[in-house]
Scaffold this motif. Sequence first.
Motif, short mmCIF file in Angstrom:
data_model
loop_
_atom_site.label_atom_id
_atom_site.label_comp_id
_atom_site.label_asym_id
_atom_site.label_seq_id
_atom_site.Cartn_x
_atom_site.Cartn_y
_atom_site.Cartn_z
N GLU A 124 0.87 -1.16 0.00
CA GLU A 124 0.00 0.00 0.00
C GLU A 124 0.91 1.22 0.00
N LEU A 125 1.00 1.88 -1.13
CA LEU A 125 1.96 2.97 -1.33
C LEU A 125 1.23 4.30 -1.46
N THR A 126 1.84 5.33 -0.92
CA THR A 126 1.33 6.69 -1.08
C THR A 126 2.49 7.57 -1.54
N ALA A 127 2.18 8.67 -2.13
CA ALA A 127 3.20 9.58 -2.64
C ALA A 127 3.94 10.24 -1.49
N PRO A 128 5.20 10.46 -1.56
CA PRO A 128 6.13 9.86 -2.53
C PRO A 128 6.41 8.41 -2.14
N TRP A 129 6.41 7.54 -3.11
CA TRP A 129 6.56 6.12 -2.82
C TRP A 129 7.79 5.55 -3.48
N GLY A 130 8.23 4.43 -2.98
CA GLY A 130 9.37 3.71 -3.55
C GLY A 130 9.38 2.30 -2.98
#
Length: 47
Positions: A31-37
């Motif tokens: 589960e990624l949110t900005a900024p993501w990596g």
Amino acid sequence: MRGVDPWTTPDPLGEALHALRMAGTFYCRSELTAPWGLDLPPEPESM
């Protein structure tokens, strides 16, 4: 693309991918949110 036979037309990307031998799988749920990596540990004999 009339007159072009996709089965006989050279496909450089397809030829390169055909030469690769892939084995194994890696699954993950993220589960990624900005900024993501995403950072994965190195695996021997892996790209």
